[in-house]
Design a protein around this motif. Structure first.
Motif, short mmCIF file in Angstrom:
data_model
loop_
_atom_site.label_atom_id
_atom_site.label_comp_id
_atom_site.label_asym_id
_atom_site.label_seq_id
_atom_site.Cartn_x
_atom_site.Cartn_y
_atom_site.Cartn_z
N ALA A 42 -26.41 -10.54 -13.58
CA ALA A 42 -26.67 -9.10 -13.55
C ALA A 42 -25.45 -8.33 -14.05
N SER A 43 -24.84 -8.82 -15.13
CA SER A 43 -23.64 -8.16 -15.65
C SER A 43 -23.92 -6.75 -16.14
N GLY A 44 -25.19 -6.44 -16.43
CA GLY A 44 -25.57 -5.10 -16.84
C GLY A 44 -26.36 -4.36 -15.77
N GLY A 45 -26.23 -4.79 -14.51
CA GLY A 45 -26.99 -4.19 -13.43
C GLY A 45 -26.69 -2.72 -13.19
N PHE A 46 -25.49 -2.29 -13.62
CA PHE A 46 -25.13 -0.87 -13.47
C PHE A 46 -26.08 0.03 -14.24
N ARG A 245 -55.29 2.25 -21.37
CA ARG A 245 -54.69 1.42 -20.32
C ARG A 245 -54.01 0.20 -20.92
N THR A 246 -54.65 -0.45 -21.88
CA THR A 246 -54.06 -1.63 -22.53
C THR A 246 -52.82 -1.26 -23.31
N SER A 247 -52.86 -0.14 -24.00
CA SER A 247 -51.70 0.32 -24.78
C SER A 247 -50.51 0.58 -23.86
N LEU A 248 -50.77 1.24 -22.74
CA LEU A 248 -49.68 1.52 -21.80
C LEU A 248 -49.13 0.24 -21.18
N ASP A 249 -50.01 -0.73 -20.94
CA ASP A 249 -49.55 -2.02 -20.41
C ASP A 249 -48.60 -2.71 -21.40
N ILE A 250 -48.96 -2.69 -22.67
CA ILE A 250 -48.12 -3.31 -23.69
C ILE A 250 -46.79 -2.58 -23.80
N ILE A 251 -46.84 -1.25 -23.82
CA ILE A 251 -45.62 -0.45 -23.89
C ILE A 251 -44.75 -0.68 -22.66
N GLY A 252 -45.39 -0.66 -21.49
CA GLY A 252 -44.64 -0.86 -20.25
C GLY A 252 -44.03 -2.24 -20.14
N ALA A 253 -44.78 -3.27 -20.54
CA ALA A 253 -44.26 -4.64 -20.49
C ALA A 253 -43.08 -4.81 -21.44
N SER A 254 -43.17 -4.20 -22.61
CA SER A 254 -42.07 -4.26 -23.58
C SER A 254 -40.83 -3.57 -23.02
N GLY A 255 -41.04 -2.41 -22.41
CA GLY A 255 -39.92 -1.69 -21.81
C GLY A 255 -39.28 -2.47 -20.68
N VAL A 260 -34.84 -5.86 -18.42
CA VAL A 260 -34.39 -7.15 -17.85
C VAL A 260 -33.38 -7.80 -18.77
N TRP A 261 -33.64 -7.78 -20.07
CA TRP A 261 -32.70 -8.38 -21.02
C TRP A 261 -31.34 -7.68 -20.98
N MET A 262 -31.33 -6.36 -20.93
CA MET A 262 -30.07 -5.62 -20.92
C MET A 262 -29.30 -5.84 -19.62
N ILE A 263 -30.00 -5.92 -18.50
CA ILE A 263 -29.33 -6.21 -17.23
C ILE A 263 -28.73 -7.61 -17.24
N TRP A 264 -29.39 -8.51 -17.91
CA TRP A 264 -28.96 -9.91 -17.95
C TRP A 264 -27.86 -10.15 -18.98
N GLN A 265 -27.96 -9.53 -20.14
CA GLN A 265 -27.12 -9.92 -21.27
C GLN A 265 -25.99 -8.94 -21.62
N THR A 266 -26.06 -7.70 -21.19
CA THR A 266 -25.01 -6.75 -21.58
C THR A 266 -23.94 -6.65 -20.50
N ASN A 267 -22.83 -6.03 -20.85
CA ASN A 267 -21.78 -5.75 -19.86
C ASN A 267 -21.15 -4.40 -20.17
N GLN A 268 -20.31 -3.93 -19.26
CA GLN A 268 -19.80 -2.56 -19.31
C GLN A 268 -18.84 -2.29 -20.46
N TYR A 269 -18.34 -3.32 -21.11
CA TYR A 269 -17.31 -3.12 -22.13
C TYR A 269 -17.87 -3.15 -23.56
N GLU A 270 -19.15 -3.36 -23.70
CA GLU A 270 -19.73 -3.44 -25.04
C GLU A 270 -19.88 -2.06 -25.67
#
Length: 389
Positions: A42-46, A245-255, A260-270
């Motif tokens: 969670a290096s990008g949890g902030f 409803r399906t469009s919003l599900d796709i948009i929401g899942a992508s978001g 999740v990717w940014m919380i996992w892979q980024t850090n405060q110094y980038e």
């Protein structure tokens, strides 16, 4: 769209409960806690704080728009009183407890805490830290237990200024698209300010990280969403629109995947974060919120499950208490990693936040039974009545 005409023609509208938004609160607060617990995944949890900003911008703007549609005006006094009843009780309790704890167990550090304490009391913590070169990511020695109050200060400053600006906009501008355009222009200016002020290579990014001006775009993007997708849009027969409803599900899942990717892979110094990355995170948050507002999307059902709602309802108290507990109660020392320590800290956070919600925050906000102050008042009233009788 002329909001006054709409108010005159439509039935009275009320804000509706959207359980998926509580799930987003829970997701955001646990991302922040995971970061403060120094979990490697969670290096990008902030970035969870940014999710809170977007959500606050959406909810506050949506609430104010509903009031304008119903009455043709904004009762700013009642709005600010309502905000004070929601925010001040928990905030003051934490400040009092922190001051008492430092007095009893760390008196030598008490003098250095007063500046942070007063800044937190008056919701100017973010600018206090900027002026005193307090870094969020570069704390040397023991960090202040009130470091997390900077985000509360940014939100409170927004709560004070935004309703006034929105009232002026609603009064003189009657086209929804123009409102959205102006809000997005201001958001762009804020994001551009973050990119221009940021200096690559500096370990201390406090000016761009704490600044109200450089963080306003997150709140404004949420506000723009309230104009695009007001909560009242998803009521009645429109909920049966499968394509929507399906469009919003796709948009929401992508978001959600991006968050999740940014919380996992980024850090405060980038540098990426300060030159567009945080904007991407806000766009992702907007996408998840848009899907969660719809009552029948799977995003709404998953994030609105009973467990996530429980955490989300108490997320404000969890956020308030988590950092003082992590810093003052069984603090991490010498890089030591202890599952038992972490377990005790998390249980303590949830327990204290639950007690605060049950006996302090909820009774003051809703006037419900069970509040400790209500019980004290009733006991005093009963005693007085008995003596008079």
């Amino acid at each position: 769209m002329n909001y006054k005409m709409e108010a005159a023609s439509d039935k009275v509208k009320k804000s509706r409960y959207m359980p998926g938004l509580d799930g987003i609160r829970a997701f955001a607060v646990f991302a922040v806690i995971a970061y403060h617990l120094d979990f490697g995944w969670a290096s990008g949890g902030f970035l969870g704080v940014g999710v809170f900003f977007v959500l606050s911008g959406y909810l506050i703007t949506d609430l104010l728009i509903i009031q304008w549609v119903n009455t043709g005006q904004l009762n700013l006094r009642n709005f600010w009183i309502r905000r004070a009843k929601r925010l001040l009780p928990g905030q003051l309790l934490v400040l009092i407890v922190v001051a008492l704890w430092m007095t009893l167990f760390n008196f030598s550090e008490l003098a250095s805490l007063w500046g942070d304490w007063l800044a937190s009391l008056f919701y100017v913590t973010n600018w206090w830290f900027i002026l005193n070169d307090v870094g969020y990511f570069s704390n040397f020695g023991q960090p202040t237990p009130l470091l997390h109050y900077w985000s509360l200060a940014v939100e409170e400053q927004f709560y004070l200024a935004w309703p006034v600006l929105l009232l002026m906009g609603l009064r003189f501008i009657h086209k929804r698209k123009l409102h959205i355009g102006l809000i997005l222009i201001c958001a762009f200016a804020s994001a551009l300010g973050m990119a221009l002020i940021y200096q690559p290579g500096l370990m201390d990014t406090s000016r761009v990280y704490f600044g109200t001006d450089t963080r306003a775009f997150a709140l404004l993007m949420g506000a723009a969403l309230a104009f695009c997708l007001p909560s009242q849009m998803f009521t009645g027969k429109i909920t049966d629109n499968k394509f929507l409803r399906t469009s919003l599900d796709i948009i929401g899942a992508s978001g959600l995947a991006i968050l999740v990717w940014m919380i996992w892979q980024t850090n405060q110094y980038e540098a990426f974060l300060y030159r567009g990355g945080t904007v991407l995170q806000c766009v992702a948050a907007v996408s998840v919120i848009a899907a969660a507002v719809h009552p029948t999307t799977w995003i709404s059902r998953v994030l609105g499950c009973k467990l996530m709602r429980w955490f989300g309802v108490r997320s404000y108290g969890i956020y308030l208490w988590h950092y003082p507990i992590l810093v003052l109660f069984l603090p991490l020392s010498g890089g030591e990693y202890s599952i038992v320590r972490i377990f005790i800290q998390i249980v303590s956070i949830l327990l204290i936040a639950s007690i605060s919600w049950r006996f302090l925050e909820q009774p003051i906000l809703y006037g419900t039974e069970g509040g400790i102050w209500r019980k004290i008042w009733r006991s005093k009233s009963t005693a007085c009545f008995t003596r008079e009788k």
